[in-house]
Write an enzyme that holds these catalytic residues in place. Structure first.
Site, mmCIF file in Angstrom:
data_model
loop_
_atom_site.group_PDB
_atom_site.id
_atom_site.type_symbol
_atom_site.label_atom_id
_atom_site.label_comp_id
_atom_site.label_asym_id
_atom_site.label_seq_id
_atom_site.Cartn_x
_atom_site.Cartn_y
_atom_site.Cartn_z
ATOM 1 N N ASP A 100 -6.993 12.205 1.037
ATOM 2 C CA ASP A 100 -6.967 11.830 2.435
ATOM 3 C C ASP A 100 -6.402 12.993 3.239
ATOM 4 O O ASP A 100 -5.403 13.585 2.844
ATOM 5 C CB ASP A 100 -6.032 10.616 2.594
ATOM 6 C CG ASP A 100 -6.624 9.530 3.449
ATOM 7 O OD1 ASP A 100 -6.878 9.804 4.629
ATOM 8 O OD2 ASP A 100 -6.814 8.413 2.939
ATOM 9 N N HIS A 325 -8.133 -0.273 2.686
ATOM 10 C CA HIS A 325 -6.738 -0.684 2.820
ATOM 11 C C HIS A 325 -6.400 -1.199 4.217
ATOM 12 O O HIS A 325 -5.244 -1.507 4.494
ATOM 13 C CB HIS A 325 -5.840 0.505 2.468
ATOM 14 C CG HIS A 325 -6.057 1.666 3.386
ATOM 15 N ND1 HIS A 325 -7.255 2.368 3.446
ATOM 16 C CD2 HIS A 325 -5.266 2.225 4.327
ATOM 17 C CE1 HIS A 325 -7.167 3.298 4.365
ATOM 18 N NE2 HIS A 325 -5.974 3.245 4.910
HETATM 19 C C1 NOJ Z 1 -6.645 4.891 9.529
HETATM 20 C C2 NOJ Z 1 -5.996 4.549 8.244
HETATM 21 O O1 NOJ Z 1 -6.961 4.064 7.348
HETATM 22 C C3 NOJ Z 1 -4.911 3.549 8.549
HETATM 23 O O2 NOJ Z 1 -4.369 2.990 7.388
HETATM 24 C C4 NOJ Z 1 -3.872 4.230 9.384
HETATM 25 O O3 NOJ Z 1 -2.879 3.291 9.771
HETATM 26 C C5 NOJ Z 1 -4.474 4.860 10.633
HETATM 27 N N1 NOJ Z 1 -5.697 5.547 10.370
HETATM 28 C C6 NOJ Z 1 -3.536 5.853 11.230
HETATM 29 O O4 NOJ Z 1 -3.470 6.982 10.399
#
Ligand code: NOJ
Ligand code: MG
Length: 537
Positions: A100, A325
């Site tokens: 990520d 998630h």
């Molecule tokens: C997308 C992510 O998948 C999520 O889990 C996160 O809270 C937000 N972006 C902010 O990074």
């Protein structure tokens, strides 16, 4: 001859949420050594790549999506040596690792932000987005955080506000400053030099915002639930300038062999399609989340597939995601009865599938009692926690029926509560049962790998006499063709597939209790059943 497909076209991605996969050091939180211990499970499933949610140093204000150092590993998860070991072992098994990358915002604890906030004339001041208060002392404009409240927080040191579309501990980087993008590109090189096979790029469609910081207009269709949706995000999302940033990132990806760039983008088809780039020079895979949001109805899903296919630019490779998630688990959303049908759909569509950890065994959303809620949007907006909280989809992987499901042996148990059903829904049990969800997913994955039509063939919808049934054919010159029939309803159905007739062979049924030759003129489906049939001739 089968056209040569790249690994990320042919392959299946498996998302691991590292805090919840396997704990190895008894702190109740998953870690890299834990993932290593479970790597053979992932390899045996037959997937091709792991996408690992963030493992960078982080105060965990958003569980790792608040990155305090882009080029290191959080001690909770292990060390850089643990990461390198894991990467090696992943490669040794013929798998790939996608990590990520969170370029839109850092943690407020990142050294860059600490400098930036220290004074108005610091050289990193404009690496983030700072503005004076509005005349009334309030935030500079009406922009809202996804997680509740204004997208601005005033900083005492200088009296100015900084922008954050998530929690206030996630200040947004300013990609209009000439030094920010090159810094991010170097971070990409750092990880690719180590051998990672690509990136899933967090909220890539938010990276550019209106330079003039204009107010966003009200959303007349707001349903009154999530305040963030009360505005139309025309100045914070999907700006034309974002494409230049993405092209620059893709160029760095292309400095290396066969790396992949996946973009997290929640947009309708026409706009999503632009993220492939005009000349295929942006994301390899702009995540397609339709199966997550769509109404679970055969006709609606069928139309969604057609509409998506029709929007894909020349040469663009499709992809499908059934869970992640951030969104409700498929077994809960579509219902336990439909969970197998959903997986058969995901793994027989045209385009790269992404499986969310635990979905392969049928994990469900877990009701997290208020005292255990940890996810920031749910903590910040308790009144709508049930609608937006993500803890329920992040609970520990259910490995076996032992205490804490084999996820941890921490004295205090896991960081999030376990599902009540872990004694019956778990890997150990499902491994023993030839009819389990896990057994079915494994067969689906292996069938998809083995058959050119399933991983690389065309998609053609097939009409039938039954509205509750979705039917399609996958074809490839290099192998057999397959007919897939999925019953989204709970009633038994006799099918008339109009254009398709003759004999076929059932190669997989969702209940795993049918095989052999059938005459398509008298094909029936049980309620909630799906079949994959090999077509003859
Ligand atoms: C997308 C992510 O998948 C999520 O889990 C996160 O809270 C937000 N972006 C902010 O990074
Ligand atoms: Mg641990």
């Amino acid at each position: 001859m089968e056209r040569n497909l790249l690994w990320w076209q042919k392959g299946i991605v498996y998302q691991i949420y590292p805090r919840s996969f396997q704990d190895s050091d008894r702190d109740g939180i998953g870690d890299l050594a834990g993932i290593l211990r479970r790597l053979n499970y992932v390899a045996d499933l037959g997937v091709d790549a792991i996408w690992l949610s963030p493992v960078y140093p982080s105060p965990m204000a958003d569980f790792g999506y608040d990155v305090a150092d882009y080029v290191d590993i959080h001690p909770i998860f292990g060390t850089m040596a643990d990461f390198e070991r894991l990467l090696d072992e992943i490669h040794r098994r013929g798998l790939k690792l996608i990590i990520d990358l969170v370029p839109n915002h850092s943690s407020s604890e990142h050294a860059w932000f600490k400098e930036s906030r220290s004074s108005r004339d610091n050289s990193k001041r404009d690496w983030y987005i700072w503005r004076d208060p509005a005349p009334d002392g309030g935030p500079p404009n009406n922009w809202l955080s996804f997680f509740g409240g204004p997208a601005w927080t005033q900083d005492e040191a200088t009296g100015q506000y900084y922008l954050h579309q998530f929690v206030k501990e996630q200040p947004e980087l300013n990609f209009r400053h000439p030094e920010v993008l090159p810094a991010m590109l170097d971070i990409m090189r750092f990880w690719m030099d180590k051998g990672v096979d690509g990136f899933r790029i967090d909220v890539i469609w938010l990276m550019a915002k209106d330079e003039a910081l204009r107010d966003e207009p009200a959303n007349a269709n707001w349903d009154g639930v999530n305040p963030h949706e009360s505005l139309l995000h025309i100045h914070t999302q999907n700006l034309p300038e974002v494409h230049g940033l993405i092209r620059a990132m893709r160029q760095v990806i292309d400095e290396y062999d066969e790396r992949v760039m996946i973009g997290e983008i929640y947009l309708p088809n026409e706009q999503l399609a632009t993220y492939y780039g005009e000349d295929g020079d942006e994301c390899h895979l702009p995540f397609n989340f339709q199966l997550i949001d769509v109404e679970w109805d055969a006709q609606v899903v069928g139309q969604a597939i057609e509409a998506y296919e029709a929007c894909l630019p020349q040469g663009a490779w499709p992809n499908w995601v059934l869970g992640n998630h951030d969104r409700p688990r498929v077994s809960t959303r579509a219902g336990a009865d439909q969970a197998r049908v959903a997986k058969m759909l995901l793994l027989t569509l045209r385009g790269t599938p992404t499986i969310y950890y635990g979905d392969e065994i049928g994990m469900e959303n877990v009701d997290v009692p208020p005292e255990y809620v940890q996810d920031p949007p749910a903590v910040l907006q308790p009144e709508i926690a049930h609608a937006i909280g993500r803890d329920p989809v992040r609970t520990p992987m259910q490995w076996d029926a032992s205490q804490y499901a084999g996820f941890t042996t921490a004295a205090d148990g896991p960081w999030l509560p376990l599902a009540d059903d872990y004694e019956t829904v778990n890997v150990a049990k499902e491994r023993e049962d030839p009819h389990s969800m896990l057994a079915m997913v494994r067969l689906l994955v292996h069938l998809r790998r083995a058959e050119p039509a399933l991983h690389g063939g065309s998609y053609t919808a097939v009409t039938s006499n039954v509205d509750e049934v979705l039917a399609y054919v996958r074809r490839h010159a290099a192998g057999d063709s397959f007919l897939i029939v999925l019953n989204f309803g709970d009633e038994n159905q006799e099918l008339d597939l109009n254009a398709i007739e003759g004999l076929a062979t059932i190669v997989l049924s969702t209940n795993m209790d049918r095989a052999g030759r059938v005459d398509l003129a008298s094909l029936y489906l049980l309620g909630n059943e799906g079949l994959i049939l090999r077509l003859s001739g």
